[in-house]
Design a protein around this motif. Structure first.
Motif, PDB file in Angstrom:
ATOM      1  N   SER A 200      10.296  15.335  -5.416  1.00 42.30           N
ATOM      2  CA  SER A 200      11.134  14.713  -6.445  1.00 42.30           C
ATOM      3  C   SER A 200      11.636  15.783  -7.402  1.00 42.30           C
ATOM      4  O   SER A 200      11.012  16.817  -7.587  1.00 42.30           O
ATOM      5  CB  SER A 200      10.350  13.634  -7.206  1.00 42.30           C
ATOM      6  N   SER A 201      12.762  15.485  -8.010  1.00 40.83           N
ATOM      7  CA  SER A 201      13.380  16.473  -8.900  1.00 40.83           C
ATOM      8  C   SER A 201      13.020  16.230 -10.365  1.00 40.83           C
ATOM      9  O   SER A 201      13.334  17.044 -11.229  1.00 40.83           O
ATOM     10  CB  SER A 201      14.911  16.448  -8.735  1.00 40.83           C
ATOM     11  N   GLY A 202      12.360  15.101 -10.672  1.00 39.60           N
ATOM     12  CA  GLY A 202      11.988  14.792 -12.055  1.00 39.60           C
ATOM     13  C   GLY A 202      10.543  15.156 -12.322  1.00 39.60           C
ATOM     14  O   GLY A 202      10.050  16.210 -11.902  1.00 39.60           O
ATOM     15  N   LYS A 203       9.830  14.254 -12.990  1.00 43.38           N
ATOM     16  CA  LYS A 203       8.415  14.474 -13.253  1.00 43.38           C
ATOM     17  C   LYS A 203       7.630  14.450 -11.935  1.00 43.38           C
ATOM     18  O   LYS A 203       8.047  13.815 -10.975  1.00 43.38           O
ATOM     19  CB  LYS A 203       7.883  13.388 -14.190  1.00 43.38           C
ATOM     20  N   PHE A 204       6.493  15.136 -11.940  1.00 44.01           N
ATOM     21  CA  PHE A 204       5.684  15.168 -10.729  1.00 44.01           C
ATOM     22  C   PHE A 204       4.586  14.118 -10.805  1.00 44.01           C
ATOM     23  O   PHE A 204       3.724  14.147 -11.685  1.00 44.01           O
ATOM     24  CB  PHE A 204       5.042  16.551 -10.540  1.00 44.01           C
ATOM     25  N   GLY A 205       4.604  13.141  -9.884  1.00 47.34           N
ATOM     26  CA  GLY A 205       3.585  12.100  -9.804  1.00 47.34           C
ATOM     27  C   GLY A 205       3.375  11.708  -8.357  1.00 47.34           C
ATOM     28  O   GLY A 205       4.292  11.818  -7.530  1.00 47.34           O
ATOM     29  N   LEU A 206       2.181  11.244  -8.036  1.00 43.07           N
ATOM     30  CA  LEU A 206       1.842  10.950  -6.643  1.00 43.07           C
ATOM     31  C   LEU A 206       2.672   9.816  -6.067  1.00 43.07           C
ATOM     32  O   LEU A 206       2.922   9.765  -4.864  1.00 43.07           O
ATOM     33  CB  LEU A 206       0.345  10.624  -6.544  1.00 43.07           C
ATOM     34  N   PHE A 207       3.108   8.868  -6.935  1.00 41.99           N
ATOM     35  CA  PHE A 207       3.916   7.742  -6.465  1.00 41.99           C
ATOM     36  C   PHE A 207       5.301   7.728  -7.112  1.00 41.99           C
ATOM     37  O   PHE A 207       5.984   6.711  -7.077  1.00 41.99           O
ATOM     38  CB  PHE A 207       3.196   6.417  -6.749  1.00 41.99           C
ATOM     39  N   ALA A 208       5.689   8.872  -7.701  1.00 44.73           N
ATOM     40  CA  ALA A 208       6.974   8.921  -8.409  1.00 44.73           C
ATOM     41  C   ALA A 208       8.141   8.594  -7.494  1.00 44.73           C
ATOM     42  O   ALA A 208       9.107   7.947  -7.896  1.00 44.73           O
ATOM     43  CB  ALA A 208       7.157  10.307  -9.040  1.00 44.73           C
ATOM     44  N   GLU A 209       8.043   9.033  -6.230  1.00 45.52           N
ATOM     45  CA  GLU A 209       9.158   8.793  -5.301  1.00 45.52           C
ATOM     46  C   GLU A 209       9.152   7.373  -4.733  1.00 45.52           C
ATOM     47  O   GLU A 209      10.079   6.965  -4.056  1.00 45.52           O
ATOM     48  CB  GLU A 209       9.118   9.813  -4.159  1.00 45.52           C
ATOM     49  N   PHE A 210       8.067   6.606  -4.990  1.00 47.38           N
ATOM     50  CA  PHE A 210       7.978   5.235  -4.490  1.00 47.38           C
ATOM     51  C   PHE A 210       8.711   4.247  -5.389  1.00 47.38           C
ATOM     52  O   PHE A 210       9.401   3.347  -4.906  1.00 47.38           O
ATOM     53  CB  PHE A 210       6.503   4.807  -4.397  1.00 47.38           C
ATOM     54  N   ASN A 211       8.527   4.393  -6.699  1.00 53.76           N
ATOM     55  CA  ASN A 211       9.019   3.369  -7.636  1.00 53.76           C
ATOM     56  C   ASN A 211      10.540   3.404  -7.747  1.00 53.76           C
ATOM     57  O   ASN A 211      11.145   4.477  -7.854  1.00 53.76           O
ATOM     58  CB  ASN A 211       8.378   3.576  -9.007  1.00 53.76           C
ATOM     59  N   ASN A 212      11.129   2.218  -7.746  1.00 56.60           N
ATOM     60  CA  ASN A 212      12.582   2.061  -7.858  1.00 56.60           C
ATOM     61  C   ASN A 212      13.314   2.907  -6.810  1.00 56.60           C
ATOM     62  O   ASN A 212      14.311   3.572  -7.102  1.00 56.60           O
ATOM     63  CB  ASN A 212      13.050   2.443  -9.269  1.00 56.60           C
ATOM     64  N   SER A 213      12.783   2.867  -5.596  1.00 54.07           N
ATOM     65  CA  SER A 213      13.384   3.635  -4.512  1.00 54.07           C
ATOM     66  C   SER A 213      13.551   2.723  -3.301  1.00 54.07           C
ATOM     67  O   SER A 213      13.109   1.578  -3.310  1.00 54.07           O
ATOM     68  CB  SER A 213      12.480   4.820  -4.137  1.00 54.07           C
ATOM     69  N   ASN A 214      14.202   3.256  -2.256  1.00 49.74           N
ATOM     70  CA  ASN A 214      14.308   2.475  -1.021  1.00 49.74           C
ATOM     71  C   ASN A 214      13.676   3.245   0.122  1.00 49.74           C
ATOM     72  O   ASN A 214      13.430   4.456   0.025  1.00 49.74           O
ATOM     73  CB  ASN A 214      15.762   2.102  -0.722  1.00 49.74           C
ATOM     74  N   THR A 215      13.395   2.543   1.201  1.00 50.00           N
ATOM     75  CA  THR A 215      12.669   3.143   2.329  1.00 50.00           C
ATOM     76  C   THR A 215      13.610   3.689   3.396  1.00 50.00           C
ATOM     77  O   THR A 215      13.183   3.958   4.520  1.00 50.00           O
ATOM     78  CB  THR A 215      11.738   2.096   2.969  1.00 50.00           C
ATOM     79  N   GLY A 216      14.886   3.867   3.048  1.00 49.43           N
ATOM     80  CA  GLY A 216      15.856   4.383   4.008  1.00 49.43           C
ATOM     81  C   GLY A 216      16.716   3.281   4.595  1.00 49.43           C
ATOM     82  O   GLY A 216      16.491   2.090   4.373  1.00 49.43           O
ATOM     83  N   LEU A 217      17.716   3.685   5.358  1.00 50.75           N
ATOM     84  CA  LEU A 217      18.652   2.727   5.961  1.00 50.75           C
ATOM     85  C   LEU A 217      18.106   2.274   7.314  1.00 50.75           C
ATOM     86  O   LEU A 217      18.116   3.020   8.285  1.00 50.75           O
ATOM     87  CB  LEU A 217      20.027   3.371   6.138  1.00 50.75           C
ATOM     88  N   PHE A 218      17.621   1.055   7.339  1.00 55.17           N
ATOM     89  CA  PHE A 218      17.127   0.452   8.586  1.00 55.17           C
ATOM     90  C   PHE A 218      18.246  -0.311   9.274  1.00 55.17           C
ATOM     91  O   PHE A 218      19.040  -0.982   8.613  1.00 55.17           O
ATOM     92  CB  PHE A 218      15.971  -0.514   8.295  1.00 55.17           C
ATOM     93  N   ASN A 219      18.290  -0.219  10.591  1.00 58.84           N
ATOM     94  CA  ASN A 219      19.173  -1.067  11.390  1.00 58.84           C
ATOM     95  C   ASN A 219      18.295  -1.748  12.433  1.00 58.84           C
ATOM     96  O   ASN A 219      17.681  -1.076  13.270  1.00 58.84           O
ATOM     97  CB  ASN A 219      20.266  -0.238  12.068  1.00 58.84           C
ATOM     98  N   ILE A 220      18.177  -3.080  12.358  1.00 58.94           N
ATOM     99  CA  ILE A 220      17.256  -3.805  13.236  1.00 58.94           C
ATOM    100  C   ILE A 220      18.001  -4.901  13.994  1.00 58.94           C
ATOM    101  O   ILE A 220      19.089  -5.331  13.587  1.00 58.94           O
ATOM    102  CB  ILE A 220      16.082  -4.410  12.442  1.00 58.94           C
ATOM    103  N   PHE A 221      17.397  -5.355  15.082  1.00 57.72           N
ATOM    104  CA  PHE A 221      18.011  -6.400  15.903  1.00 57.72           C
ATOM    105  C   PHE A 221      17.794  -7.774  15.264  1.00 57.72           C
ATOM    106  O   PHE A 221      16.717  -8.064  14.748  1.00 57.72           O
ATOM    107  CB  PHE A 221      17.425  -6.387  17.315  1.00 57.72           C
ATOM    108  N   THR A 222      18.852  -8.616  15.339  1.00 60.92           N
ATOM    109  CA  THR A 222      18.771  -9.960  14.753  1.00 60.92           C
ATOM    110  C   THR A 222      18.090 -10.950  15.687  1.00 60.92           C
ATOM    111  O   THR A 222      17.611 -11.993  15.240  1.00 60.92           O
ATOM    112  CB  THR A 222      20.168 -10.503  14.433  1.00 60.92           C
ATOM    113  N   GLY A 223      18.072 -10.655  17.003  1.00 64.35           N
ATOM    114  CA  GLY A 223      17.467 -11.573  17.973  1.00 64.35           C
ATOM    115  C   GLY A 223      18.427 -12.613  18.500  1.00 64.35           C
ATOM    116  O   GLY A 223      18.032 -13.461  19.303  1.00 64.35           O
ATOM    117  N   LYS A 224      19.682 -12.573  18.092  1.00 68.07           N
ATOM    118  CA  LYS A 224      20.644 -13.594  18.551  1.00 68.07           C
ATOM    119  C   LYS A 224      20.889 -13.511  20.052  1.00 68.07           C
ATOM    120  O   LYS A 224      21.086 -14.525  20.723  1.00 68.07           O
ATOM    121  CB  LYS A 224      21.968 -13.451  17.799  1.00 68.07           C
ATOM    122  N   ASP A 225      20.897 -12.292  20.597  1.00 70.38           N
ATOM    123  CA  ASP A 225      21.121 -12.156  22.034  1.00 70.38           C
ATOM    124  C   ASP A 225      19.821 -12.258  22.816  1.00 70.38           C
ATOM    125  O   ASP A 225      19.792 -12.729  23.952  1.00 70.38           O
ATOM    126  CB  ASP A 225      21.803 -10.821  22.344  1.00 70.38           C
TER     127      ASP A 225
END
Length: 491
Positions: A200-225
Motif C-alpha cells: 500500500s502507498s499510505g499508512k502501513f497496516g496488516l489489513f490496510a489493503e483490505f478495507n474499502n477495497s475490491n477483490t479484483g475483476l471477476f468474470n463468472i458463468f451465470t449458468g443460463k446455458d
C-alpha cells in the motif's frame, strides 16, 4: 338398488386406480418439477429475487474476528530463545460485501467487482482497538530475510536506515494501528524512493489493503446455458491462469468465487474456489451430513493436503519453495516478503512447528475451517474460514536488528471470516426448499395411499353388493320352487 351400489363401487375402484396412477406419476414428475425450480432460481439472473439478492449484496451478517499473538519475550527472542506468545482477542469486525460494476455478457458470463468494508463491533469483541500488543515488525524482520543475499555493505546500510527511522525488530502498537495502518517514516521513505515495494502507498497496516477495497475483476458463468457452470470463474482481472506458481496445475483458476456453488451436489462433490487473498485456488472436501434449523446440509472442510509441502503431496510441488507441511509460501504474490499462510495454531501442520513457539494449542473445533452447504442448491448456510499469517524470521548478518534470532516461522495473527443465513432469508429458504418439497412428497405418497385405500374399500363393497344381489336373486326363486313342490306332494 344393490346393482346401482355395485356400479358406484366400480366407479370408486376406477377413481382409486386413477388416484394411484396420479400419485405414481407425481413421484417421477415431482422431483423434476423441484429440480427445474432450483435451476430457475440458482441461475444468476436479476429476475431471481431470492438468490440474485443473496449473490449481489450478501444480506446476512458476516464478521471477521482477528486474534493477535502478543509476543511476551521479545528481548529473549533476540538472544536466540524460543518465542512465547499469548493469544489476544477476538477483535470482531462486521464485514459488508457489495458487488458493483455488474455487467452481463453474451457468452453467459457476468463480470463484477466486489467491494468490502469493515466496522468494529465492540460488543462482540474481547478488548478494544486501543489494546496494545507486541508483534514482529514485518518491515524490519521481513526485509532482513529478503536482503540476506545482498552484499554485506548494503546490509549494513539497510540496518543504518532502520536505526535512522527508529524501526526495531518488534512493534508495540494498538490493535487499530496494526490493523488499519500507522504513520512510519520508513514507510514514507520506501514509498518515495522504492515505489511498489510495499503493498500500500499510505499508512502501513496488516489489513490496510483490505478495507474499502475490491477483490479484483471477476468474470463468472451465470449458468443460463449450463447450470453445472453457475458461479464458476471464467477469468479474474482478465486472467484465466496465474503466474505466481511454478506449475500450470498450481496456476489454474479453479472453481467458483467462493460464495456459491452449482446445485445438485453429492458426497463425492468437492468445493473448489479461487481466493485472491491466498493467491491460489483452494478445494474443500466432504466431511459429514448435518442439519441447520431444519435444513439438510453437507459439511465441507480443508483436506490435510491443502497446505502440505511437495514432499508430502506431490501436486503441491508447484507452490514451493516449501518448508514444513502446513505452510503456504505466499511470498511470490506479496512483494517477495517471507510470509506464510497456515491454519490457526498450525492445525493440520507438521508438529515440529509447534516446538518452535510456546503458547499454541491447535484443535479442529476452534481452528479448522468449514463450509456448511445446502447440497440441492449449492448455497452456503454457515461459513467459517480461518487462516493464520506467519513471518519467517532469522538472524541476518549485517542487519543488527535481527540479533541472534533463531530460524522460526513466527505466527503473527489469525483471523476467521464467518457468517450464516438467518432471519427472513432463512424462513424463505426453509419454505421453498424444505417445506414445499416435503409437501409435494407427502402429496404423492398421500395420493397413492388414498387410491389404494379407495380400491380396497370399493372392491370389498363391490363384492358385498354382488353377494347381496345373488342372495336376492336366489330368494326370489325359492318361493315358486317350494310352491311347486307342495303341489306335487298334494297330488
Amino acid at each position: 338398488m344393490s346393482s346401482t351400489k355395485s356400479r358406484v363401487a366400480v366407479g370408486f375402484i376406477v377413481v382409486g386406480v386413477l388416484t394411484v396412477v396420479f400419485g405414481t406419476v407425481l413421484t417421477f414428475v415431482g422431483p423434476l418439477i423441484i429440480d427445474d425450480q432450483i435451476v430457475k432460481n440458482t441461475v444468476i439472473d436479476p429476475n431471481n429475487e431470492l438468490t440474485y439478492t443473496m449473490w449481489k449484496d450478501v444480506p446476512v451478517p458476516f464478521y471477521m474476528s482477528v486474534y493477535f499473538y502478543n509476543v511476551l519475550n521479545p528481548m529473549e527472542i533476540l538472544k536466540g530463545e524460543k518465542p512465547m506468545v499469548e493469544q489476544r482477542g477476538p477483535y470482531v469486525y462486521r464485514k459488508r460485501i457489495q458487488k458493483d460494476n455488474i455487467t452481463f455478457h453474451e457468452n453467459f458470463t457476468v463480470s463484477y467487482r466486489e467491494y468490502r468494508s469493515y466496522y468494529f463491533e465492540p460488543s462482540m469483541s474481547v478488548g478494544t482497538e486501543s489494546d496494545v500488543v507486541t508483534i514482529p515488525n514485518m518491515l524490519v524482520l521481513g526485509a532482513a530475510v529478503m536482503m540476506e543475499n545482498l552484499p554485506y555493505a548494503v546490509r549494513l546500510m539497510i540496518s543504518a536506515t532502520f536505526k535512522t527511522f527508529k524501526e526495531g525488530p518488534f512493534l508495540t502498537k494498538t490493535v487499530g494501528e496494526l490493523m488499519w495502518g500507522y504513520d512510519s517514516g520508513l514507510v514514507d521513505f520506501l514509498n518515495k524512493y522504492l515505489p511498489g515495494m510495499l503493498p500500500s502507498s499510505g499508512k502501513f497496516g496488516l489489513f490496510a489493503e483490505f478495507n474499502n477495497s475490491n477483490t479484483g475483476l471477476f468474470n463468472i458463468f451465470t449458468g443460463k446455458d449450463n447450470i453445472r457452470n453457475v458461479h464458476k470463474v471464467d477469468s479474474w482481472n482478465g486472467l484465466t491462469e496465474l503466474s505466481y506458481w511454478r506449475t500450470p496445475q498450481c496456476n489454474k483458476i479453479n472453481g467458483t468465487a467462493g460464495q456459491m456453488w452449482p446445485p445438485f451436489m453429492t458426497k463425492e462433490t468437492t468445493l473448489p474456489f479461487y481466493s485472491p487473498d491466498a493467491c491460489r485456488s483452494l478445494e474443500l472436501v466432504y466431511q459429514r451430513p448435518g442439519v441447520m434449523k431444519g435444513i439438510p446440509l453437507y459439511r465441507y472442510v480443508a483436506p490435510k493436503t491443502m497446505f502440505a509441502n511437495g514432499t508430502d503431496y506431490e501436486p503441491n510441488e508447484g507452490f514451493c519453495p516449501c518448508r514444513q507441511s502446513g505452510l503456504l509460501n505466499v511470498s511470490s504474490c506479496r512483494q517477495n516478503s517471507p510470509v506464510f499462510i497456515s491454519h490457526p495454531h498450525f492445525f493440520n501442520a507438521d508438529p515440529v512447528l509447534l516446538d518452535y513457539v510456546h503458547g499454541l494449542s491447535p484443535n479442529e473445533e476452534e481452528h479448522g475451517l468449514f463450509i456448511d452447504i445446502h447440497p440441492q442448491t449449492g448455497v452456503p448456510l454457515n461459513v467459517s474460514i480461518r487462516l493464520q499469517l506467519n513471518l519467517y524470521m532469522k538472524k541476518v548478518s549485517g542487519i543488527t536488528e535481527t540479533g541472534k534470532i533463531s530460524e522460526v516461522i513466527m505466527p503473527m495473527l489469525w483471523f476467521e471470516e464467518s457468517g450464516y443465513i438467518d432471519g427472513p432469508i432463512l424462513t424463505t429458504f426453509h419454505t421453498n426448499l424444505v417445506i414445499l418439497p416435503a409437501v409435494m412428497e407427502f402429496m404423492q405418497y398421500g395420493f397413492i395411499a388414498m387410491g389404494l385405500a379407495t380400491i380396497i374399500i370399493a372392491s370389498l363393497l363391490h363384492r358385498r353388493f354382488r353377494a347381496t344381489d345373488k342372495e336376492l336373486v336366489n330368494g326370489s326363486h325359492d318361493p315358486a320352487e317350494k310352491k311347486g313342490d307342495m303341489g306335487k306332494s298334494e297330488k
